[in-house]
Design a protein around this motif. Structure first.
Motif, PDB file in Angstrom:
ATOM      1  N   GLY A   1      91.382 -92.216  63.410  1.00 34.32           N
ATOM      2  CA  GLY A   1      90.838 -93.441  62.848  1.00 34.32           C
ATOM      3  C   GLY A   1      89.919 -93.175  61.677  1.00 34.32           C
ATOM      4  N   LEU A   2      89.051 -92.158  61.794  1.00 39.11           N
ATOM      5  CA  LEU A   2      88.138 -91.815  60.704  1.00 39.11           C
ATOM      6  C   LEU A   2      88.900 -91.330  59.479  1.00 39.11           C
ATOM      7  N   MET A   3      89.863 -90.431  59.688  1.00 37.04           N
ATOM      8  CA  MET A   3      90.611 -89.884  58.559  1.00 37.04           C
ATOM      9  C   MET A   3      91.440 -90.946  57.857  1.00 37.04           C
ATOM     10  N   MET A   4      92.053 -91.830  58.637  1.00 39.03           N
ATOM     11  CA  MET A   4      92.862 -92.878  58.032  1.00 39.03           C
ATOM     12  C   MET A   4      91.997 -93.879  57.287  1.00 39.03           C
ATOM     13  N   ALA A   5      90.791 -94.157  57.793  1.00 37.28           N
ATOM     14  CA  ALA A   5      89.880 -95.052  57.067  1.00 37.28           C
ATOM     15  C   ALA A   5      89.498 -94.431  55.724  1.00 37.28           C
ATOM     16  N   ILE A   6      89.229 -93.120  55.731  1.00 35.46           N
ATOM     17  CA  ILE A   6      88.909 -92.426  54.477  1.00 35.46           C
ATOM     18  C   ILE A   6      90.097 -92.473  53.518  1.00 35.46           C
ATOM     19  N   GLY A   7      91.285 -92.154  54.032  1.00 33.87           N
ATOM     20  CA  GLY A   7      92.466 -92.158  53.188  1.00 33.87           C
ATOM     21  C   GLY A   7      92.779 -93.524  52.616  1.00 33.87           C
ATOM     22  N   SER A   8      92.613 -94.579  53.431  1.00 34.44           N
ATOM     23  CA  SER A   8      92.878 -95.935  52.943  1.00 34.44           C
ATOM     24  C   SER A   8      91.899 -96.330  51.844  1.00 34.44           C
ATOM     25  N   LEU A   9      90.633 -96.008  52.030  1.00 38.96           N
ATOM     26  CA  LEU A   9      89.627 -96.368  51.029  1.00 38.96           C
ATOM     27  C   LEU A   9      89.861 -95.640  49.705  1.00 38.96           C
ATOM     28  N   LEU A  10      90.355 -94.399  49.787  1.00 42.93           N
ATOM     29  CA  LEU A  10      90.557 -93.631  48.557  1.00 42.93           C
ATOM     30  C   LEU A  10      91.761 -94.110  47.752  1.00 42.93           C
ATOM     31  N   VAL A  11      92.575 -94.980  48.335  1.00 34.00           N
ATOM     32  CA  VAL A  11      93.659 -95.584  47.555  1.00 34.00           C
ATOM     33  C   VAL A  11      93.081 -96.405  46.409  1.00 34.00           C
ATOM     34  N   LEU A  12      91.937 -97.045  46.636  1.00 32.19           N
ATOM     35  CA  LEU A  12      91.345 -97.926  45.627  1.00 32.19           C
ATOM     36  C   LEU A  12      90.930 -97.164  44.364  1.00 32.19           C
ATOM     37  N   PRO A  13      90.132 -96.083  44.449  1.00 32.53           N
ATOM     38  CA  PRO A  13      89.817 -95.353  43.209  1.00 32.53           C
ATOM     39  C   PRO A  13      91.041 -94.727  42.565  1.00 32.53           C
ATOM     40  N   ALA A  14      92.026 -94.346  43.363  1.00 34.76           N
ATOM     41  CA  ALA A  14      93.255 -93.808  42.770  1.00 34.76           C
ATOM     42  C   ALA A  14      93.960 -94.869  41.931  1.00 34.76           C
ATOM     43  N   CYS A  15      93.992 -96.092  42.431  1.00 33.31           N
ATOM     44  CA  CYS A  15      94.602 -97.190  41.664  1.00 33.31           C
ATOM     45  C   CYS A  15      93.816 -97.472  40.385  1.00 33.31           C
ATOM     46  N   ILE A  16      92.493 -97.470  40.478  1.00 38.90           N
ATOM     47  CA  ILE A  16      91.671 -97.744  39.301  1.00 38.90           C
ATOM     48  C   ILE A  16      91.916 -96.702  38.207  1.00 38.90           C
ATOM     49  N   LEU A  17      92.045 -95.437  38.609  1.00 38.51           N
ATOM     50  CA  LEU A  17      92.230 -94.368  37.631  1.00 38.51           C
ATOM     51  C   LEU A  17      93.634 -94.352  37.040  1.00 38.51           C
ATOM     52  N   LEU A  18      94.644 -94.712  37.818  1.00 36.75           N
ATOM     53  CA  LEU A  18      96.023 -94.482  37.396  1.00 36.75           C
ATOM     54  C   LEU A  18      96.766 -95.728  36.923  1.00 36.75           C
ATOM     55  N   VAL A  19      96.455 -96.886  37.495  1.00 34.71           N
ATOM     56  CA  VAL A  19      97.246 -98.082  37.167  1.00 34.71           C
ATOM     57  C   VAL A  19      97.246 -98.398  35.680  1.00 34.71           C
ATOM     58  N   PRO A  20      96.078 -98.410  34.996  1.00 34.62           N
ATOM     59  CA  PRO A  20      96.125 -98.779  33.563  1.00 34.62           C
ATOM     60  C   PRO A  20      97.003 -97.846  32.741  1.00 34.62           C
ATOM     61  N   GLY A  21      96.783 -96.530  32.876  1.00 29.82           N
ATOM     62  CA  GLY A  21      97.509 -95.590  32.034  1.00 29.82           C
ATOM     63  C   GLY A  21      98.961 -95.425  32.418  1.00 29.82           C
ATOM     64  N   VAL A  22      99.252 -95.262  33.705  1.00 27.93           N
ATOM     65  CA  VAL A  22     100.630 -95.029  34.131  1.00 27.93           C
ATOM     66  C   VAL A  22     101.487 -96.261  33.892  1.00 27.93           C
ATOM     67  N   THR A  23     100.946 -97.450  34.185  1.00 21.21           N
ATOM     68  CA  THR A  23     101.714 -98.680  33.941  1.00 21.21           C
ATOM     69  C   THR A  23     101.996 -98.842  32.457  1.00 21.21           C
ATOM     70  N   TRP A  24     101.021 -98.542  31.624  1.00 20.96           N
ATOM     71  CA  TRP A  24     101.197 -98.659  30.174  1.00 20.96           C
ATOM     72  C   TRP A  24     102.281 -97.709  29.677  1.00 20.96           C
ATOM     73  N   LEU A  25     102.292 -96.474  30.209  1.00 20.16           N
ATOM     74  CA  LEU A  25     103.242 -95.475  29.730  1.00 20.16           C
ATOM     75  C   LEU A  25     104.645 -95.702  30.266  1.00 20.16           C
ATOM     76  N   THR A  26     104.763 -96.198  31.463  1.00 15.48           N
ATOM     77  CA  THR A  26     106.085 -96.323  32.090  1.00 15.48           C
ATOM     78  C   THR A  26     106.715 -97.692  31.897  1.00 15.48           C
ATOM     79  N   ALA A  27     105.919 -98.684  31.519  1.00 17.01           N
ATOM     80  CA  ALA A  27     106.485-100.027  31.333  1.00 17.01           C
ATOM     81  C   ALA A  27     107.405-100.035  30.119  1.00 17.01           C
ATOM     82  N   PRO A  28     108.584-100.622  30.224  1.00 14.95           N
ATOM     83  CA  PRO A  28     109.479-100.697  29.057  1.00 14.95           C
ATOM     84  C   PRO A  28     108.859-101.568  27.964  1.00 14.95           C
TER      85      PRO A  28
END
Length: 513
Positions: free
Chosen positions: A329-356
Motif C-alpha cells: 500500500g505504501l509503495m503503490m501510494a508513492i508510485g501513484s503520486l509520482l505519476v503527477l510530476p512525471a506528467c508535468i515534466l513530460l506532457v508538454p514536450g512529448v505531446t508537442w514533439l509527437t503530435a502531427p
C-alpha cells in the motif's frame, strides 16, 4: 459529435501551463537527467526475503518464532532427497556416502546427516539399536520402503558467513539434481525459490502489461507516435518510484512484485485522457499550442484528483497488520503520486514533439471504438430492466459463493503444478509421508533426568493421536530411547547413565549440530 468548448480564461493555472509549454524542452532535459539518476539509484532496490516481513513487528506469533531462532537457530535445515530403489545394497550405500561428502563440501553447509551417520543405521541386519534409529529417522534420512534416501543438511543463516545463501542452495541443487528425482525441500529453499519466482513473474507481468497496454493504445489511436508519451511517463515514474524506495530504506516484499504493472496502468490511464482530449481539440480546428494549453487547463484538476484518489485507495492498505500488504500500500501510494510530476515534466514536450502538425478534422473515433461503444450504450438503454434483473441475480450468486470461500494454508498452492518447487514437495509427500514441519518448544529442567524425557515421549504420543494429519513426532527423548533400548528402558535409566549415553551421541558431531 459535440465540439469541445473554448477556454479563454487567463488565470494563474493557465499562465503556469503556458510557461510549461514555453520551457518544454528544458523540462524534457531535466526529466532525462532525473530519469537517468533515478534509474541508477533504483538499481539498488532489493527484495526482502525474510519470513518476519510477512507479519507486523509486534505480532504475537513472532515471539515464539524468534525464541526458537535464539534457542535452536544457529543454522537452517534443508532436506536433500532422491529416489534409489536399491538403497539397502552396497552400491546404494556408496551413492549415499558420495552424496553426503559432496554436500558437506558446499560452502555454507555446516553439517550433513544421512543414514550412514545413525548408530547402526546402515547395518540393515541390526534389528536392535540400528533398527530403532532407522525407525526414528524414517521420513528424514530414508523412507520406510527403503527406496528413497535423504540427507539432512544444516546451512548457515542468510547474512552469516562469506557465501550467500542463494549460492549455497544453487550448488546443492546442482548436486542433488544429478540423482533420480532429486529434490531440495525446507524453509530456506521454499523462501528462496518463492521469491525468485516472484521476481521473475513480476518482470514478466510488467513486460506483458506494458505490451498489452501499448497494443490497446495503438489499436485505438492508430498511430505509433502516440505510444511515446505513455511509455515515457511510465518509465520515468517507475525510475523515480524505485529511487524513492531505495532512498527511504524500503525493500520490495512478496506482494509488491506487481508494483511495476500497476504503476503502468495508473500512468497510462492518466495520459490517455490528455491524448484523447488533445486530439479532439485539434479536430475542432485549434492550433497545436492552443489545443495543448486548453487540454492541460481543462484536465489538470480531473487528472490530479484521479491520481490522488488512486494514491488514497492504495494508502488505505497500510492499515493492514500483514507486512507485505502494508508495504505494498505504501509503495503503490508513492508510485501513484509520482505519476503527477512525471506528467508535468513530460506532457508538454512529448505531446508537442509527437503530435502531427496537421490532423484530419473530418475524422473522429465514431468510425472505430466510439461506434461500437455507442451501439452497446444504445442496446443497454433498451434493455434496462433485463440488465438490472441479470445483475441482481449475478450479485446474489456472488454473495452466496463468497461465503463458501476457504483460506488456503498450503504455501505450495501459490505455484503452478509443473513448477520445480511443487514437484519437489510432491516427491516428498509421495515417498516420505509429508514435508511440513512444526517446531514445539517444551520447557526442560537443567538437570538431565528420565522422568521429563518420558513425559516428552508421552506428549508426542498424545499429539500423534489427537492430530490426524500429524505423521511423526521426534525429539531428544527419542534419541536417548533408541540408544538405551526403548521408552521402558529409558524410564529406568539413572541420570549419570543418561549423561553417558548423551555424551556418546555427542561424539558424532554431525548428529549434534
Amino acid at each position: 459529435m459535440p465540439q469541445p468548448t473554448s477556454r479563454t480564461s487567463t488565470g494563474p493555472l493557465r499562465r503556469s501551463i503556458a510557461k510549461l509549454i514555453r520551457y518544454r524542452y528544458w523540462l524534457l532535459g531535466f526529466a532525462l537527467v532525473l530519469g537517468i539518476a533515478a534509474a541508477v539509484t533504483g538499481q539498488r532496490l532489493t527484495l526482502d526475503r525474510s519470513i518476519e516481513n510477512m507479519f507486523a513487528p509486534d505480532d504475537p506469533i513472532l515471539i515464539p518464532y524468534r525464541r526458537l531462532q535464539r534457542t535452536f537457530g544457529r543454522h537452517e535445515v534443508i532436506l536433500a532427497m532422491y529416489a534409489d530403489e536399491q538403497l539397502a545394497s552396497p552400491a546404494g550405500i556408496e551413492r549415499l556416502r558420495t552424496l553426503g561428502d559432496e554436500l558437506r563440501a558446499v560452502p555454507g553447509v555446516v553439517a550433513a546427516v544421512s543414514l550412514l551417520d545413525l548408530p547402526g543405521g546402515a547395518d540393515f541386519d541390526d534389528d536392535g539399536r540400528g533398527q530403532r534409529f532407522r525407525d526414528m529417522f524414517s521420513g528424514y534420512t530414508h523412507n520406510e520402503q527403503l527406496d528413497a534416501a535423504g540427507v539432512i543438511c544444516l546451512i548457515e543463516r542468510a547474512g552469516v558467513g562469506d557465501t550467500p545463501r542463494r549460492e549455497t542452495l544453487r550448488q546443492m541443487r546442482t548436486i542433488i539434481h544429478e540423482h533420480p528425482r532429486g529434490a531440495l525441500v525446507g524453509e530456506p529453499v521454499l523462501v528462496e525459490e518463492a521469491f525468485d519466482l516472484l521476481e521473475r513473474d513480476g518482470r514478466r507481468l510488467n513486460t506483458w502489461c506494458t505490451l498489452l497496454v501499448m497494443l490497446t493504445i495503438l489499436a485505438c489511436f492508430r498511430s505509433i507516435r502516440w505510444l511515446v508519451l505513455p511509455l515515457a511517463v511510465v518509465q520515468l515514474t517507475l525510475a523515480m518510484t524505485n529511487a524513492t524506495l531505495v532512498l527511504s530504506g524500503l525493500e520490495l516484499s512478496m506482494v509488491s512484485s506487481m508494483l511495476g504493472a500497476i504503476v503502468t496502468v495508473v500512468g497510462v490511464a492518466s495520459v490517455v485522457h490528455v491524448m484523447v482530449h488533445f486530439q479532439d481539440l485539434r479536430r475542432a480546428g485549434r492550433g497545436r499550442r492552443r489545443a495543448l494549453i486548453d487540454t492541460m487547463d481543462e484536465l489538470a484538476a480531473p487528472v490530479t484528483v484521479a491520481i490522488l484518489t488512486d494514491a488514497a485507495g492504495f494508502a488505505a492498505l497500510m492499515v493492514s497488520d500483514v507486512g507485505p500488504v502494508h508495504d505494498f500500500g505504501l509503495m503503490m501510494a508513492i508510485g501513484s503520486l509520482l505519476v503527477l510530476p512525471a506528467c508535468i515534466l513530460l506532457v508538454p514536450g512529448v505531446t508537442w514533439l509527437t503530435a502531427p502538425p496537421r490532423i484530419d478534422t473530418g475524422r473522429d473515433d465514431s468510425l472505430f471504438l466510439g461506434k461500437w461503444l455507442g451501439r452497446i450504450l444504445a442496446w443497454s438503454e433498451r434493455h434496462v430492466l433485463a440488465l438490472a434483473v441479470g445483475l441482481t441475480a449475478i450479485a446474489a450468486l456472488a454473495i452466496a459463493g463468497s461465503r463458501r470461500l476457504e483460506v488456503e494454508t498450503d504455501f505450495t498452492k501459490n505455484f503452478r503444478s509443473n513448477s520445480s518447487i511443487v514437484q519437489a514437495y510432491s516427491f516428498v509427500e509421495e515417498r516420505f509421508g509429508g514435508a511440513g514441519v512444526w517446531d514445539l518448544l517444551v520447557p526442560a529442567p537443567r538437570a538431565l533426568d528420565a522422568k521429563p524425557l518420558v513425559n516428552v515421549l508421552t506428549l508426542q504420543q498424545e499429539l500423534l493421536e489427537d492430530a490426524p494429519n500429524l505423521s511423526k513426532a521426534i525429539s531428544l527423548a527419542d534419541s536417548l530411547a533408541a540408544w538405551f533400548g526403548g521408552p521402558k528402558s529409558l524410564a529406568r535409566m539413572p541420570a549419570f547413565t543418561l549423561r553417558i549415553g548423551l555424551g556418546a551421541m555427542r561424539a558424532n558431531d554431525r548428529m549434534t549440530q
